[in-house]
Design a protein around this motif. Structure first.
Motif, PDB file in Angstrom:
ATOM      1  N   SER A 168      17.061 -12.036 -23.378  1.00  0.00           N
ATOM      2  CA  SER A 168      17.218 -10.778 -22.646  1.00  0.00           C
ATOM      3  C   SER A 168      18.347  -9.921 -23.214  1.00  0.00           C
ATOM      4  O   SER A 168      18.461  -8.747 -22.867  1.00  0.00           O
ATOM      5  CB  SER A 168      17.486 -11.056 -21.167  1.00  0.00           C
ATOM      6  OG  SER A 168      18.703 -11.759 -21.005  1.00  0.00           O
ATOM      7  N   SER A 169      19.181 -10.496 -24.105  1.00  0.00           N
ATOM      8  CA  SER A 169      20.252  -9.711 -24.716  1.00  0.00           C
ATOM      9  C   SER A 169      19.700  -8.585 -25.582  1.00  0.00           C
ATOM     10  O   SER A 169      20.420  -7.619 -25.865  1.00  0.00           O
ATOM     11  CB  SER A 169      21.155 -10.611 -25.551  1.00  0.00           C
ATOM     12  OG  SER A 169      20.421 -11.254 -26.584  1.00  0.00           O
ATOM     13  N   PRO A 216      16.227 -16.379 -21.010  1.00  0.00           N
ATOM     14  CA  PRO A 216      15.009 -16.255 -21.826  1.00  0.00           C
ATOM     15  C   PRO A 216      13.966 -15.362 -21.170  1.00  0.00           C
ATOM     16  O   PRO A 216      13.694 -15.477 -19.973  1.00  0.00           O
ATOM     17  CB  PRO A 216      14.519 -17.709 -21.939  1.00  0.00           C
ATOM     18  CG  PRO A 216      15.106 -18.405 -20.764  1.00  0.00           C
ATOM     19  CD  PRO A 216      16.417 -17.749 -20.495  1.00  0.00           C
ATOM     20  N   VAL A 217      13.411 -14.477 -21.971  1.00  0.00           N
ATOM     21  CA  VAL A 217      12.303 -13.625 -21.536  1.00  0.00           C
ATOM     22  C   VAL A 217      11.019 -14.224 -22.089  1.00  0.00           C
ATOM     23  O   VAL A 217      10.888 -14.437 -23.293  1.00  0.00           O
ATOM     24  CB  VAL A 217      12.479 -12.177 -22.026  1.00  0.00           C
ATOM     25  CG1 VAL A 217      11.287 -11.327 -21.615  1.00  0.00           C
ATOM     26  CG2 VAL A 217      13.772 -11.581 -21.475  1.00  0.00           C
ATOM     27  N   ILE A 218      10.066 -14.493 -21.206  1.00  0.00           N
ATOM     28  CA  ILE A 218       8.799 -15.121 -21.590  1.00  0.00           C
ATOM     29  C   ILE A 218       7.670 -14.207 -21.139  1.00  0.00           C
ATOM     30  O   ILE A 218       7.450 -14.022 -19.932  1.00  0.00           O
ATOM     31  CB  ILE A 218       8.648 -16.521 -20.959  1.00  0.00           C
ATOM     32  CG1 ILE A 218       9.867 -17.384 -21.289  1.00  0.00           C
ATOM     33  CG2 ILE A 218       7.369 -17.185 -21.437  1.00  0.00           C
ATOM     34  CD1 ILE A 218       9.901 -18.701 -20.547  1.00  0.00           C
ATOM     35  N   LEU A 219       6.965 -13.602 -22.099  1.00  0.00           N
ATOM     36  CA  LEU A 219       5.884 -12.663 -21.797  1.00  0.00           C
ATOM     37  C   LEU A 219       4.583 -13.155 -22.398  1.00  0.00           C
ATOM     38  O   LEU A 219       4.576 -13.837 -23.437  1.00  0.00           O
ATOM     39  CB  LEU A 219       6.209 -11.267 -22.349  1.00  0.00           C
ATOM     40  CG  LEU A 219       7.525 -10.613 -21.910  1.00  0.00           C
ATOM     41  CD1 LEU A 219       7.692  -9.278 -22.622  1.00  0.00           C
ATOM     42  CD2 LEU A 219       7.559 -10.426 -20.406  1.00  0.00           C
ATOM     43  N   TRP A 220       3.495 -12.781 -21.733  1.00  0.00           N
ATOM     44  CA  TRP A 220       2.160 -13.013 -22.299  1.00  0.00           C
ATOM     45  C   TRP A 220       1.538 -11.657 -22.577  1.00  0.00           C
ATOM     46  O   TRP A 220       1.142 -10.936 -21.677  1.00  0.00           O
ATOM     47  CB  TRP A 220       1.293 -13.823 -21.338  1.00  0.00           C
ATOM     48  CG  TRP A 220      -0.061 -14.127 -21.932  1.00  0.00           C
ATOM     49  CD1 TRP A 220      -1.215 -13.424 -21.779  1.00  0.00           C
ATOM     50  CD2 TRP A 220      -0.370 -15.209 -22.826  1.00  0.00           C
ATOM     51  NE1 TRP A 220      -2.228 -13.983 -22.497  1.00  0.00           N
ATOM     52  CE2 TRP A 220      -1.746 -15.077 -23.153  1.00  0.00           C
ATOM     53  CE3 TRP A 220       0.363 -16.260 -23.368  1.00  0.00           C
ATOM     54  CZ2 TRP A 220      -2.386 -15.988 -23.996  1.00  0.00           C
ATOM     55  CZ3 TRP A 220      -0.271 -17.142 -24.220  1.00  0.00           C
ATOM     56  CH2 TRP A 220      -1.635 -17.006 -24.522  1.00  0.00           C
ATOM     57  N   ASP A 221       1.471 -11.296 -23.856  1.00  0.00           N
ATOM     58  CA  ASP A 221       0.930 -10.010 -24.282  1.00  0.00           C
ATOM     59  C   ASP A 221       0.216 -10.222 -25.613  1.00  0.00           C
ATOM     60  O   ASP A 221       0.830 -10.164 -26.675  1.00  0.00           O
ATOM     61  CB  ASP A 221       2.060  -8.980 -24.416  1.00  0.00           C
ATOM     62  CG  ASP A 221       1.554  -7.618 -24.845  1.00  0.00           C
ATOM     63  OD1 ASP A 221       0.430  -7.249 -24.447  1.00  0.00           O
ATOM     64  OD2 ASP A 221       2.286  -6.924 -25.581  1.00  0.00           O
ATOM     65  N   PHE A 245       6.644 -14.297 -17.283  1.00  0.00           N
ATOM     66  CA  PHE A 245       7.017 -15.648 -16.860  1.00  0.00           C
ATOM     67  C   PHE A 245       8.501 -15.914 -17.115  1.00  0.00           C
ATOM     68  O   PHE A 245       8.912 -17.063 -17.263  1.00  0.00           O
ATOM     69  CB  PHE A 245       6.184 -16.705 -17.608  1.00  0.00           C
ATOM     70  CG  PHE A 245       4.707 -16.614 -17.363  1.00  0.00           C
ATOM     71  CD1 PHE A 245       4.142 -17.101 -16.200  1.00  0.00           C
ATOM     72  CD2 PHE A 245       3.869 -16.040 -18.311  1.00  0.00           C
ATOM     73  CE1 PHE A 245       2.791 -17.024 -15.974  1.00  0.00           C
ATOM     74  CE2 PHE A 245       2.500 -15.950 -18.099  1.00  0.00           C
ATOM     75  CZ  PHE A 245       1.953 -16.446 -16.924  1.00  0.00           C
ATOM     76  N   SER A 246       9.307 -14.874 -17.149  1.00  0.00           N
ATOM     77  CA  SER A 246      10.700 -14.998 -17.561  1.00  0.00           C
ATOM     78  C   SER A 246      11.515 -15.834 -16.575  1.00  0.00           C
ATOM     79  O   SER A 246      11.211 -15.904 -15.383  1.00  0.00           O
ATOM     80  CB  SER A 246      11.332 -13.614 -17.693  1.00  0.00           C
ATOM     81  OG  SER A 246      10.612 -12.816 -18.605  1.00  0.00           O
TER      82      SER A 246
END
Length: 379
Positions: free
Chosen positions: A88-89, A75-80, A137-138
């Motif tokens: 991530s695939s 899992p990719v976890i971003l704060w934007d 935060f990935s």
């Protein structure tokens, strides 16, 4: 029951890893210049040392020229401008852009940048990317290994504690291997450096950090290829915990030694010229100690992986019946040494942490010089 559940989870993970071939990329187009073997080996080593947003075990190129990765996405976890969560695939190992809520993100040198629909990366005069980097935060490959190591340690020592309770404090099974190590850390590291009175309060951390570093170092030598302790962010976090424990539990004598190292050995006006130099050095030493911890662990593990991968790469450079077996033999010897280094670095980090805790917990008996005064007065 607990062991059965644990093994079922391991089997499920193994099946997931072995069957999930989730991405493929085309090889570089023929019009791009082909890199020589030395450059490819160098880039492969650099890639091995970096963290990744997917858990790839190995890759191969089929007859059609497509490059396949075997592993599973993370899992990719971003704060934007809000929380962005996706797999991530979507990056296909950096080959494509990830579009989330109308925003485009690109994986570039193991970092995620915000970009446009064309994936443009802008550079400054020093050739550094200037694109916006969201707060990341990935759950990366290193984070997964940290979680697995924590679960392994919890299961292992919880089982050991239960076996001790059932067998009258007598170790059985794998406990016979780990008990001498725990006793050694207590009797030969904690007690001599911290003291009989206060060593027990630091023992949970010393045991945790020793086995945590040791297990991660060993995992780094497996085919999983996760160089967690070669990540400076991890070593900084470990050294920061030692730094906080040292200074937050420091006694008055510890702080007095830093700001008044000469004590009452000379009058205050005589100490002023000396303290102009001495006190800043003592204060600087507070930060040098954890810095030495993080650099020692990071540099040793990083260098070990570089040497090992370089020796393996020499086999592809020599391509001869003399050079390749020699490189393999050296790589095998270095691997055996790295097994020793794995436990040695855990020991050194634990030993130095205990030594710093001993400085912080030190207390002087200020009334020792006055104990015999009543007897002398009586005489």
């Amino acid at each position: 029951m607990r062991k059965t559940l644990f093994f079922k989870v391991l089997i499920a993970i193994a099946l997931l890893v072995s069957t999930n071939n989730f991405a493929s990329e085309s090889e570089a187009s023929s019009d791009e210049p082909k890199q020589d073997i030395k450059t490819e080996i160098k880039e492969y080593i650099q890639h091995h040392l970096q963290d990744s947003h997917d858990f790839s075990l190995f890759s191969y190129t089929d007859e059609a020229g497509e490059h396949h990765y075997v592993g599973f996405p993370l899992p990719v976890i971003l704060w934007d401008d809000g929380l962005k969560v996706f797999s991530s695939s979507k990056f296909h190992h950096g080959g494509t852009l990830a579009e989330v809520d109308g925003n485009y993100y690109k994986l570039y040198h193991s970092k995620i940048y915000k970009t446009d629909a064309d994936g443009t990366i802008n550079y400054d005069e020093e050739n550094h990317p200037t694109n916006v980097q969201p707060i990341d935060f990935s759950i990366t490959k290193s984070v997964v290994m940290i979680f697995l190591t924590c679960l392994l340690m919890f299961w292992l020592f919880r089982s050991l504690a239960s076996s001790y309770a059932k067998n009258g404090s007598v170790p059985v099974g794998v406990g016979r291997f780990f008990e001498p190590i725990v006793v050694y850390i207590r009797d030969d590291i904690a007690k001599p450096n911290i003291g009989e009175k206060k060593y027990a309060r630091y023992m949970p951390y010393l045991l945790t950090v020793f086995f945590f570093i040791w297990f991660l170092n060993i995992f780094g030598l497996t085919p999983l290829g996760v160089n967690v302790t070669g990540n400076i962010a991890v070593t900084v976090a470990l050294a920061l915990i030692t730094f906080l424990l040292t200074n937050l539990t420091g006694t008055k004598d510890y702080w007095k030694h830093i700001f008044d190292p000469l004590g009452d050995t000379m009058p205050w006006y005589g100490k002023i010229p000396i303290y102009i130099i001495l006190v800043p050095i003592e204060i600087l030493g507070i930060f040098i100690k954890p810095f030495a911890l993080l650099i020692r662990l990071y540099a040793n593990m990083q260098a070990g992986h570089i040497v090992l991968m370089s020796l393996i790469g020499l086999m592809f450079i020599f391509k001869s019946w003399i050079g390749s077996p020699l490189s393999f033999g050296l790589a095998f010897a270095i691997s055996l040494i790295e097994i020793l280094v794995a436990v040695l670095q855990a020991y050194i980090f634990t030993m130095l942490s205990a030594l710093y805790f001993g400085f912080a917990a030190e207390e002087h008996d200020h009334d020792h010089g006055h104990e015999e005064e009543p007897e002398l007065a009586h005489l």
